[in-house]
Scaffold this active site. Structure first.
Site, PDB file in Angstrom:
ATOM      1  N   CYS A   1       0.910  -1.517   0.340  1.00 36.77           N
ATOM      2  CA  CYS A   1       0.106  -0.106   0.010  1.00 36.77           C
ATOM      3  C   CYS A   1       0.590   1.001  -0.019  1.00 36.77           C
ATOM      4  O   CYS A   1       1.611   1.072  -1.312  1.00 36.77           O
ATOM      5  CB  CYS A   1      -0.825  -0.204   0.897  1.00 36.77           C
ATOM      6  SG  CYS A   1      -1.903   0.557   0.977  1.00 36.77           S
TER       7      CYS A   1
ATOM      8  N   ARG B   1      -3.121   7.402  -5.904  1.00 36.40           N
ATOM      9  CA  ARG B   1      -2.980   7.335  -4.324  1.00 36.40           C
ATOM     10  C   ARG B   1      -5.212   7.209  -4.669  1.00 36.40           C
ATOM     11  O   ARG B   1      -5.667   7.590  -5.380  1.00 36.40           O
ATOM     12  CB  ARG B   1      -2.711   7.505  -3.871  1.00 36.40           C
ATOM     13  CG  ARG B   1      -1.312   8.586  -3.394  1.00 36.40           C
ATOM     14  CD  ARG B   1      -1.704   9.707  -3.356  1.00 36.40           C
ATOM     15  NE  ARG B   1      -1.387   9.213  -1.782  1.00 36.40           N
ATOM     16  CZ  ARG B   1      -0.983  10.571  -0.783  1.00 36.40           C
ATOM     17  NH1 ARG B   1      -0.113  11.834  -1.079  1.00 36.40           N
ATOM     18  NH2 ARG B   1      -1.372  10.784   0.245  1.00 36.40           N
TER      19      ARG B   1
ATOM     20  N   ILE C   1      -7.469  -0.950   2.324  1.00 40.06           N
ATOM     21  CA  ILE C   1      -7.396   0.379   3.418  1.00 40.06           C
ATOM     22  C   ILE C   1      -6.731   1.881   1.503  1.00 40.06           C
ATOM     23  O   ILE C   1      -5.838   1.527   2.128  1.00 40.06           O
ATOM     24  CB  ILE C   1      -6.687   0.266   4.269  1.00 40.06           C
ATOM     25  CG1 ILE C   1      -7.263  -1.062   4.399  1.00 40.06           C
ATOM     26  CG2 ILE C   1      -6.939   1.020   5.280  1.00 40.06           C
ATOM     27  CD1 ILE C   1      -6.396  -1.460   6.038  1.00 40.06           C
TER      28      ILE C   1
ATOM     29  N   HIS D   1      -2.733  -5.983   1.872  1.00 40.30           N
ATOM     30  CA  HIS D   1      -1.978  -5.604   2.794  1.00 40.30           C
ATOM     31  C   HIS D   1      -2.083  -7.291   3.439  1.00 40.30           C
ATOM     32  O   HIS D   1      -2.854  -7.532   4.483  1.00 40.30           O
ATOM     33  CB  HIS D   1      -2.487  -5.085   3.818  1.00 40.30           C
ATOM     34  CG  HIS D   1      -2.679  -3.178   4.129  1.00 40.30           C
ATOM     35  ND1 HIS D   1      -1.886  -2.910   4.550  1.00 40.30           N
ATOM     36  CD2 HIS D   1      -3.725  -2.794   3.298  1.00 40.30           C
ATOM     37  CE1 HIS D   1      -2.187  -1.551   4.543  1.00 40.30           C
ATOM     38  NE2 HIS D   1      -3.319  -0.824   3.203  1.00 40.30           N
TER      39      HIS D   1
ATOM     40  N   GLU E   1      -0.599  -8.016   5.702  1.00 42.56           N
ATOM     41  CA  GLU E   1       0.126  -7.892   7.020  1.00 42.56           C
ATOM     42  C   GLU E   1      -0.758  -7.883   7.976  1.00 42.56           C
ATOM     43  O   GLU E   1      -0.887  -8.029   9.518  1.00 42.56           O
ATOM     44  CB  GLU E   1       1.169  -6.484   7.601  1.00 42.56           C
ATOM     45  CG  GLU E   1       0.417  -6.125   7.309  1.00 42.56           C
ATOM     46  CD  GLU E   1       0.627  -5.189   5.812  1.00 42.56           C
ATOM     47  OE1 GLU E   1       0.577  -5.543   4.847  1.00 42.56           O
ATOM     48  OE2 GLU E   1       0.785  -4.082   6.060  1.00 42.56           O
TER      49      GLU E   1
HETATM   50  N1  GLN Z   1      -3.525   6.042   1.042  1.00 42.85           N
HETATM   51  C1  GLN Z   1      -2.597   6.634   1.509  1.00 42.85           C
HETATM   52  C2  GLN Z   1      -1.429   7.566   0.710  1.00 42.85           C
HETATM   53  O1  GLN Z   1      -2.061   7.685  -0.335  1.00 42.85           O
HETATM   54  C3  GLN Z   1      -2.007   4.545   1.885  1.00 42.85           C
HETATM   55  C4  GLN Z   1      -3.260   3.623   2.738  1.00 42.85           C
HETATM   56  C5  GLN Z   1      -2.678   2.914   3.197  1.00 42.85           C
HETATM   57  O2  GLN Z   1      -0.495   2.699   3.236  1.00 42.85           O
HETATM   58  N2  GLN Z   1      -2.853   2.203   3.987  1.00 42.85           N
HETATM   59  O3  GLN Z   1      -0.105   6.728   1.779  1.00 42.85           O
END
Ligand code: GLN
Length: 190
Positions: free
Chosen positions: A83, A110, A138, A174, A176
């Site tokens: 992410c 993003r 997320i 993720h 993790e």
């Molecule tokens: N939206 C976050 C970003 O742009 C990333 C979100 C995440 O790592 N869960 O940095």
């Protein structure tokens, strides 16, 4: 020098990666939270967790850790970003001039699935794994351009969410945050 797995621990869900490596059977003494250039010299691979890419990018630039990661990766250190980590590893971020490591020749968008309320989980196939993983997304990014030499590992809803280039791996989701450690185990073979 002992072989250690580093997890970038500037901000974000780094402790979840440490727990995932422990569940994958890695002893605690072989894991290291990386916050400084000195910490980085003690690891032979690096995981960059989820978090806030613009904040962490600023810190990487300010404290010299970003250039040190770039140098190590250029000499073969495997790096995996989840992410935020994948956003930081990209060469380009759509509509944003934020700090990038440029380890993956990709463009990312993003928050590509919407705001926090649009976080979701679903099965995602990963090239090289027999069974899909549960993808936890997320405020997740997607990959909107894949450069030469970058292999697409995963797509979701026709969007690229997993890539590999040499010993660099990026996932929008993720692993993790699940109890499935197959991707952590796989990264250890890079
Ligand atoms: N939206 C976050 C970003 O742009 C990333 C979100 C995440 O790592 N869960 O940095």
């Amino acid at each position: 020098m002992a072989t250690k797995i580093g997890v970038l621990a500037v901000q974000g869900d780094f402790s979840k990666h440490i727990e995932a490596y422990e569940s994958a059977g890695v002893p605690a003494h072989a894991l290291r939270e990386v916050r400084t250039v000195d910490d980085l010299t003690e690891v032979d691979r690096l995981t960059i967790p989820g978090g806030e890419s613009s904040t962490v990018g600023l810190l990487l630039e300010r404290y010299g850790l970003g250039p040190a990661i770039i140098e190590r990766a250029a000499s073969g250190m495997p790096v995996w970003g989840t992410c935020m980590g994948m956003i930081l590893m990209a060469s380009e971020v759509e509509d944003r001039d934020q700090y990038r490591l440029g380890l993956l020749d990709i463009t990312v968008r993003r928050n590509a699935f919407g705001a926090q309320v649009h976080s979701f989980e679903d099965e995602v196939a990963v090239a090289g794994l027999d069974q899909p993983v549960m993808g936890v997304f997320i405020r997740a990014p997607i990959v909107t351009r894949v450069g030469a030499g970058v292999e697409v590992l995963s797509t979701y809803d026709e969007k690229v969410v997993g890539v590999r280039s040499g010993s660099c791996l990026g996932t929008s989701f993720h692993p993790e945050l699940t109890s499935d450690t197959r991707l952590h185990q796989w990264f250890l073979t890079f």
